[in-house]
Design an enzyme around this catalytic site. Structure first.
Site, PDB file in Angstrom:
ATOM      1  N   GLY A 172       0.774  -1.234   0.000  1.00  0.00           N
ATOM      2  CA  GLY A 172       0.000   0.000   0.000  1.00  0.00           C
ATOM      3  C   GLY A 172       0.808   1.289   0.000  1.00  0.00           C
ATOM      4  N   GLY A 215      12.579   9.388  -9.273  1.00  0.00           N
ATOM      5  CA  GLY A 215      13.411   9.620  -8.098  1.00  0.00           C
ATOM      6  C   GLY A 215      14.812  10.037  -8.509  1.00  0.00           C
ATOM      7  N   TYR A 248      27.622   2.731  -2.531  1.00  0.00           N
ATOM      8  CA  TYR A 248      27.913   3.976  -3.262  1.00  0.00           C
ATOM      9  C   TYR A 248      28.868   4.881  -2.481  1.00  0.00           C
ATOM     10  CZ  TYR A 248      23.740   2.599  -5.976  1.00  0.00           C
ATOM     11  OH  TYR A 248      22.808   1.919  -6.723  1.00  0.00           O
ATOM     12  N   LYS A 263      20.318  -0.193  -0.001  1.00  0.00           N
ATOM     13  CA  LYS A 263      20.535  -1.569  -0.468  1.00  0.00           C
ATOM     14  C   LYS A 263      21.616  -2.291   0.338  1.00  0.00           C
ATOM     15  CE  LYS A 263      19.621   0.236  -5.062  1.00  0.00           C
ATOM     16  NZ  LYS A 263      20.318   1.540  -5.060  1.00  0.00           N
TER      17      LYS A 263
END
Ligand code: A2P
Length: 315
Positions: free
Chosen positions: A9, A16, A48, A77
Protein backbone atom coordinates in the site's frame (compact mmCIF):
# COMPACT_ATOMS: atom_id res chain seq x y z
CA UNK A 1 4.32 13.76 -8.90
CA UNK A 2 2.82 10.44 -10.07
CA UNK A 3 3.07 7.33 -7.89
CA UNK A 4 2.84 3.58 -8.06
CA UNK A 5 1.22 1.67 -5.23
CA UNK A 6 3.45 -1.02 -3.72
CA UNK A 7 2.10 -4.42 -2.60
CA UNK A 8 1.66 -3.26 1.01
CA UNK A 9 0.00 0.00 0.00
CA UNK A 10 2.96 2.45 0.13
CA UNK A 11 3.01 5.26 -2.40
CA UNK A 12 6.14 4.91 -4.55
CA UNK A 13 7.13 8.01 -6.59
CA UNK A 14 7.51 7.27 -10.31
CA UNK A 15 10.54 9.54 -10.57
CA UNK A 16 13.41 9.62 -8.10
CA UNK A 17 17.03 10.68 -7.78
CA UNK A 18 19.79 8.14 -8.43
CA UNK A 19 22.96 8.56 -6.35
CA UNK A 20 25.26 5.87 -7.81
CA UNK A 21 28.43 7.66 -9.03
CA UNK A 22 27.52 10.90 -7.23
CA UNK A 23 30.73 11.87 -5.48
CA UNK A 24 30.55 12.52 -1.73
CA UNK A 25 31.49 16.18 -2.37
CA UNK A 26 28.64 16.64 -4.85
CA UNK A 27 25.85 14.43 -3.61
CA UNK A 28 24.62 16.60 -0.71
CA UNK A 29 23.98 19.56 -3.00
CA UNK A 30 22.30 17.29 -5.53
CA UNK A 31 19.94 15.88 -2.89
CA UNK A 32 19.07 19.33 -1.52
CA UNK A 33 18.53 20.76 -4.98
CA UNK A 34 16.46 17.75 -6.06
CA UNK A 35 14.14 17.93 -3.05
CA UNK A 36 13.69 21.68 -3.60
CA UNK A 37 12.74 20.95 -7.23
CA UNK A 38 10.15 18.40 -6.06
CA UNK A 39 11.88 14.99 -6.10
CA UNK A 40 10.56 12.80 -3.27
CA UNK A 41 12.39 9.50 -3.84
CA UNK A 42 16.14 9.28 -3.15
CA UNK A 43 17.74 5.99 -4.18
CA UNK A 44 20.81 5.13 -2.10
CA UNK A 45 23.06 2.15 -1.38
CA UNK A 46 25.77 1.38 1.14
CA UNK A 47 28.24 0.53 -1.64
CA UNK A 48 27.91 3.98 -3.26
CA UNK A 49 30.06 5.32 -0.40
CA UNK A 50 28.04 8.52 0.01
CA UNK A 51 25.24 7.71 2.48
CA UNK A 52 26.83 9.89 5.21
CA UNK A 53 26.74 12.96 2.99
CA UNK A 54 23.18 12.16 1.92
CA UNK A 55 22.27 11.82 5.62
CA UNK A 56 23.66 15.30 6.31
CA UNK A 57 21.70 16.72 3.39
CA UNK A 58 18.48 15.06 4.58
CA UNK A 59 19.03 16.31 8.10
CA UNK A 60 19.49 19.87 6.77
CA UNK A 61 16.31 19.60 4.71
CA UNK A 62 14.32 18.46 7.76
CA UNK A 63 15.88 21.09 10.05
CA UNK A 64 15.14 23.86 7.55
CA UNK A 65 11.53 22.68 7.24
CA UNK A 66 11.85 22.14 3.48
CA UNK A 67 10.39 18.66 3.61
CA UNK A 68 9.13 16.25 6.26
CA UNK A 69 10.52 12.75 6.68
CA UNK A 70 7.13 11.19 5.98
CA UNK A 71 6.92 12.99 2.65
CA UNK A 72 10.14 11.41 1.38
CA UNK A 73 10.68 7.88 0.10
CA UNK A 74 14.19 6.64 0.89
CA UNK A 75 15.67 3.45 -0.54
CA UNK A 76 18.94 1.76 0.41
CA UNK A 77 20.54 -1.57 -0.47
CA UNK A 78 22.28 -4.45 1.25
CA UNK A 79 25.75 -5.04 -0.17
CA UNK A 80 26.91 -8.48 -1.35
CA UNK A 81 29.19 -9.19 1.61
CA UNK A 82 26.34 -8.68 4.11
CA UNK A 83 24.06 -11.52 3.02
CA UNK A 84 23.13 -14.07 5.70
CA UNK A 85 20.83 -14.02 8.68
CA UNK A 86 23.18 -12.32 11.16
CA UNK A 87 24.55 -9.66 8.81
CA UNK A 88 21.46 -7.98 7.40
CA UNK A 89 20.20 -6.04 10.43
CA UNK A 90 23.64 -4.62 11.37
CA UNK A 91 24.21 -3.57 7.72
CA UNK A 92 20.81 -1.93 7.63
CA UNK A 93 21.45 -0.17 10.94
CA UNK A 94 24.71 1.21 9.54
CA UNK A 95 22.86 2.66 6.53
CA UNK A 96 20.21 4.12 8.85
CA UNK A 97 22.89 5.68 11.02
CA UNK A 98 24.71 7.15 8.00
CA UNK A 99 21.46 8.43 6.51
CA UNK A 100 20.41 9.76 9.95
CA UNK A 101 17.04 8.04 9.63
CA UNK A 102 14.84 5.96 11.94
CA UNK A 103 13.46 3.85 9.10
CA UNK A 104 13.80 3.25 5.36
CA UNK A 105 10.88 3.15 2.98
CA UNK A 106 12.56 0.41 0.95
CA UNK A 107 15.53 -1.91 1.50
CA UNK A 108 16.79 -4.01 -1.40
CA UNK A 109 19.14 -6.95 -1.73
CA UNK A 110 21.58 -5.23 -4.11
CA UNK A 111 22.64 -8.34 -6.11
CA UNK A 112 21.82 -12.06 -5.96
CA UNK A 113 25.55 -12.51 -5.35
CA UNK A 114 26.37 -13.44 -1.72
CA UNK A 115 30.03 -12.84 -0.88
CA UNK A 116 32.06 -13.49 2.22
CA UNK A 117 32.34 -10.63 4.71
CA UNK A 118 34.71 -7.87 3.58
CA UNK A 119 35.69 -9.72 0.40
CA UNK A 120 36.05 -7.85 -2.89
CA UNK A 121 34.76 -10.56 -5.21
CA UNK A 122 37.92 -10.85 -7.30
CA UNK A 123 38.49 -14.60 -6.70
CA UNK A 124 36.27 -17.67 -6.47
CA UNK A 125 36.87 -18.10 -2.76
CA UNK A 126 35.14 -14.76 -2.08
CA UNK A 127 31.79 -16.18 -3.18
CA UNK A 128 29.23 -18.38 -1.47
CA UNK A 129 27.45 -20.92 -3.61
CA UNK A 130 23.65 -20.95 -3.66
CA UNK A 131 23.73 -24.06 -1.41
CA UNK A 132 26.02 -22.38 1.14
CA UNK A 133 24.05 -19.14 1.25
CA UNK A 134 20.56 -19.38 -0.21
CA UNK A 135 18.84 -16.05 -0.87
CA UNK A 136 15.96 -17.25 1.33
CA UNK A 137 18.27 -17.04 4.37
CA UNK A 138 19.05 -13.41 3.69
CA UNK A 139 15.40 -12.76 2.94
CA UNK A 140 14.35 -14.04 6.39
CA UNK A 141 16.41 -11.26 7.94
CA UNK A 142 14.97 -8.74 5.46
CA UNK A 143 11.50 -9.82 6.68
CA UNK A 144 12.66 -9.40 10.26
CA UNK A 145 13.72 -5.83 9.48
CA UNK A 146 10.10 -5.08 8.53
CA UNK A 147 8.82 -6.67 11.76
CA UNK A 148 11.30 -4.54 13.72
CA UNK A 149 9.93 -1.38 12.09
CA UNK A 150 13.28 -0.50 10.52
CA UNK A 151 11.94 -0.77 6.99
CA UNK A 152 8.51 -0.33 5.41
CA UNK A 153 9.08 -2.37 2.24
CA UNK A 154 11.64 -4.92 1.09
CA UNK A 155 12.72 -5.94 -2.36
CA UNK A 156 15.59 -6.92 -4.60
CA UNK A 157 17.79 -5.60 -7.36
CA UNK A 158 19.28 -7.33 -10.39
CA UNK A 159 16.99 -10.36 -10.07
CA UNK A 160 15.76 -12.29 -13.12
CA UNK A 161 12.49 -14.21 -13.40
CA UNK A 162 13.76 -17.57 -12.10
CA UNK A 163 15.33 -16.04 -9.01
CA UNK A 164 12.25 -13.90 -8.34
CA UNK A 165 9.96 -16.91 -8.60
CA UNK A 166 12.12 -18.87 -6.17
CA UNK A 167 12.05 -15.97 -3.74
CA UNK A 168 8.27 -15.60 -4.04
CA UNK A 169 7.89 -19.33 -3.35
CA UNK A 170 10.09 -19.16 -0.25
CA UNK A 171 8.94 -15.97 1.44
CA UNK A 172 6.30 -14.68 3.81
CA UNK A 173 6.64 -11.02 2.79
CA UNK A 174 6.73 -10.88 -1.00
CA UNK A 175 9.26 -8.58 -2.71
CA UNK A 176 7.71 -5.16 -3.37
CA UNK A 177 10.26 -3.95 -5.91
CA UNK A 178 12.87 -5.26 -8.33
CA UNK A 179 15.39 -2.62 -9.40
CA UNK A 180 17.12 -3.45 -12.67
CA UNK A 181 18.84 -1.84 -15.62
CA UNK A 182 16.18 -0.59 -18.00
CA UNK A 183 16.50 1.85 -20.87
CA UNK A 184 15.65 1.97 -24.60
CA UNK A 185 18.59 -0.36 -25.40
CA UNK A 186 17.52 -2.86 -22.72
CA UNK A 187 13.77 -2.72 -22.38
CA UNK A 188 13.12 -5.73 -20.09
CA UNK A 189 9.82 -6.67 -21.74
CA UNK A 190 9.57 -10.20 -20.27
CA UNK A 191 10.68 -9.24 -16.77
CA UNK A 192 8.23 -6.34 -16.75
CA UNK A 193 5.36 -8.67 -17.61
CA UNK A 194 6.39 -11.14 -14.89
CA UNK A 195 6.67 -8.36 -12.29
CA UNK A 196 3.26 -6.98 -13.25
CA UNK A 197 1.67 -10.41 -12.86
CA UNK A 198 3.26 -10.77 -9.42
CA UNK A 199 2.54 -7.28 -8.12
CA UNK A 200 6.23 -6.33 -8.03
CA UNK A 201 7.06 -2.75 -9.03
CA UNK A 202 9.99 -2.35 -11.39
CA UNK A 203 12.55 0.44 -10.97
CA UNK A 204 14.81 1.39 -13.86
CA UNK A 205 18.45 2.08 -13.06
CA UNK A 206 20.90 3.41 -15.66
CA UNK A 207 17.94 4.85 -17.59
CA UNK A 208 20.25 7.26 -19.41
CA UNK A 209 22.93 4.66 -20.09
CA UNK A 210 25.19 5.66 -17.16
CA UNK A 211 27.89 7.07 -19.38
CA UNK A 212 29.75 8.21 -16.26
CA UNK A 213 30.48 4.61 -15.19
CA UNK A 214 34.09 3.94 -14.16
CA UNK A 215 36.26 2.82 -17.09
CA UNK A 216 36.53 -0.77 -15.83
CA UNK A 217 32.74 -1.12 -16.16
CA UNK A 218 32.73 0.09 -19.77
CA UNK A 219 33.39 -1.65 -23.06
CA UNK A 220 35.48 0.04 -25.75
CA UNK A 221 32.86 -0.34 -28.49
CA UNK A 222 29.73 0.48 -26.53
CA UNK A 223 27.11 2.83 -27.99
CA UNK A 224 26.18 6.10 -26.25
CA UNK A 225 22.46 5.99 -25.53
CA UNK A 226 21.95 9.75 -25.28
CA UNK A 227 23.46 10.11 -28.79
CA UNK A 228 21.09 7.62 -30.43
CA UNK A 229 19.99 9.10 -33.79
CA UNK A 230 16.46 7.65 -33.73
CA UNK A 231 15.85 8.95 -30.20
CA UNK A 232 17.22 12.36 -31.25
CA UNK A 233 14.69 12.55 -34.09
CA UNK A 234 11.77 11.73 -31.80
CA UNK A 235 13.01 14.14 -29.11
CA UNK A 236 13.39 16.94 -31.70
CA UNK A 237 9.82 16.39 -32.85
CA UNK A 238 8.60 16.67 -29.27
CA UNK A 239 10.86 19.61 -28.51
CA UNK A 240 12.50 17.87 -25.56
CA UNK A 241 15.92 16.38 -24.88
CA UNK A 242 16.77 12.71 -25.44
CA UNK A 243 17.15 12.29 -21.66
CA UNK A 244 13.66 13.70 -21.10
CA UNK A 245 12.21 11.50 -23.82
CA UNK A 246 13.70 8.38 -22.22
CA UNK A 247 12.51 9.30 -18.74
CA UNK A 248 9.00 10.07 -20.01
CA UNK A 249 8.94 6.70 -21.81
CA UNK A 250 9.92 4.75 -18.67
CA UNK A 251 7.23 6.50 -16.61
CA UNK A 252 4.63 6.05 -19.36
CA UNK A 253 5.17 2.26 -19.00
CA UNK A 254 4.36 2.45 -15.26
CA UNK A 255 7.97 1.86 -14.25
CA UNK A 256 9.70 4.01 -11.65
CA UNK A 257 12.94 5.62 -12.73
CA UNK A 258 15.95 7.03 -10.89
CA UNK A 259 18.16 9.15 -13.20
CA UNK A 260 21.38 10.29 -11.56
CA UNK A 261 22.47 13.89 -11.87
CA UNK A 262 24.50 16.28 -9.77
CA UNK A 263 23.77 19.21 -12.05
CA UNK A 264 20.90 21.57 -11.08
CA UNK A 265 19.85 22.27 -14.69
CA UNK A 266 19.75 18.58 -15.57
CA UNK A 267 18.01 17.71 -12.29
CA UNK A 268 15.22 20.11 -13.23
CA UNK A 269 15.15 18.94 -16.83
CA UNK A 270 14.82 15.32 -15.70
CA UNK A 271 12.08 16.21 -13.22
CA UNK A 272 10.10 17.97 -15.95
CA UNK A 273 10.06 14.76 -18.03
CA UNK A 274 6.95 13.77 -16.03
CA UNK A 275 4.97 16.39 -17.95
CA UNK A 276 5.81 15.01 -21.41
CA UNK A 277 2.99 13.05 -23.08
CA UNK A 278 3.93 10.33 -25.54
CA UNK A 279 1.69 9.02 -28.30
CA UNK A 280 1.30 5.35 -29.24
CA UNK A 281 3.39 6.14 -32.29
CA UNK A 282 6.22 7.58 -30.13
CA UNK A 283 6.11 4.45 -27.94
CA UNK A 284 6.37 2.17 -30.97
CA UNK A 285 9.32 4.14 -32.34
CA UNK A 286 11.14 3.87 -29.01
CA UNK A 287 10.34 0.16 -28.78
CA UNK A 288 12.14 -0.30 -32.11
CA UNK A 289 15.37 1.11 -30.66
CA UNK A 290 15.77 -1.93 -28.34
CA UNK A 291 19.11 -3.73 -28.71
CA UNK A 292 18.70 -6.17 -25.77
CA UNK A 293 22.08 -4.91 -24.69
CA UNK A 294 23.05 -4.26 -21.09
CA UNK A 295 25.48 -1.51 -20.10
CA UNK A 296 25.89 -3.12 -16.65
CA UNK A 297 26.41 -6.74 -17.67
CA UNK A 298 27.52 -8.21 -14.33
CA UNK A 299 30.76 -9.58 -15.81
CA UNK A 300 32.53 -8.34 -12.67
CA UNK A 301 30.92 -11.22 -10.71
CA UNK A 302 32.24 -13.84 -13.08
CA UNK A 303 35.62 -15.15 -11.89
CA UNK A 304 37.53 -18.35 -12.67
CA UNK A 305 35.96 -21.33 -10.85
CA UNK A 306 33.39 -19.01 -9.21
CA UNK A 307 29.68 -19.85 -8.91
CA UNK A 308 28.44 -17.17 -11.35
CA UNK A 309 28.30 -17.07 -15.13
CA UNK A 310 26.69 -14.30 -17.16
CA UNK A 311 23.98 -16.81 -18.03
CA UNK A 312 23.07 -17.97 -14.50
CA UNK A 313 23.49 -14.48 -13.00
CA UNK A 314 20.54 -13.03 -14.91
CA UNK A 315 18.23 -16.07 -14.82
P1 A2P B 1 25.44 14.72 -14.46
O1 A2P B 1 25.40 14.06 -13.10
O2 A2P B 1 26.66 15.56 -14.66
O3 A2P B 1 24.16 15.43 -14.80
P2 A2P B 1 22.24 7.25 -15.39
O4 A2P B 1 21.13 7.88 -14.60
O5 A2P B 1 21.76 6.39 -16.52
O6 A2P B 1 23.24 6.53 -14.50
O7 A2P B 1 23.06 8.42 -16.12
C1 A2P B 1 23.78 9.37 -15.39
C2 A2P B 1 24.64 10.16 -16.35
O8 A2P B 1 23.82 10.96 -17.21
C3 A2P B 1 25.55 11.14 -15.63
O9 A2P B 1 26.73 11.25 -16.39
C4 A2P B 1 24.75 12.43 -15.65
O10 A2P B 1 25.61 13.55 -15.57
C5 A2P B 1 24.09 12.35 -17.01
N1 A2P B 1 22.82 13.06 -17.09
C6 A2P B 1 21.84 13.13 -16.16
N2 A2P B 1 20.80 13.84 -16.60
C7 A2P B 1 21.10 14.23 -17.85
C8 A2P B 1 20.44 15.00 -18.84
N3 A2P B 1 19.22 15.50 -18.63
N4 A2P B 1 21.08 15.22 -20.02
C9 A2P B 1 22.31 14.73 -20.25
N5 A2P B 1 22.99 13.98 -19.37
C10 A2P B 1 22.40 13.74 -18.17
Amino acid sequence: MKHLELNKGSKFPLLGLGTWKSEPGEVANAVIEAVKIGYRHIDCAAIYGNEKEIGEALNNLFQDGIVKREDLFITSKLWNDKHGEENVIPALQKSLEDLQLEYLDLYLIHWPVPMKTNSAGDKSDDYYTEEEMPISTTWKAMEKSVEMGLVKNIGVSNFGIKKLQKLIDNSVIKPAVNQVELNPYFQQLELFEFCNENNIALTAYSPLGSNDRPANLKKADEPILLEDESLKLIADEKDCSVAQLILAWVQERGISVIPKSVNPTRLRQNFESSDIDLTTEDLLKIKAVNKDRRFVDGAFWVVDDGPHTIQNLWE
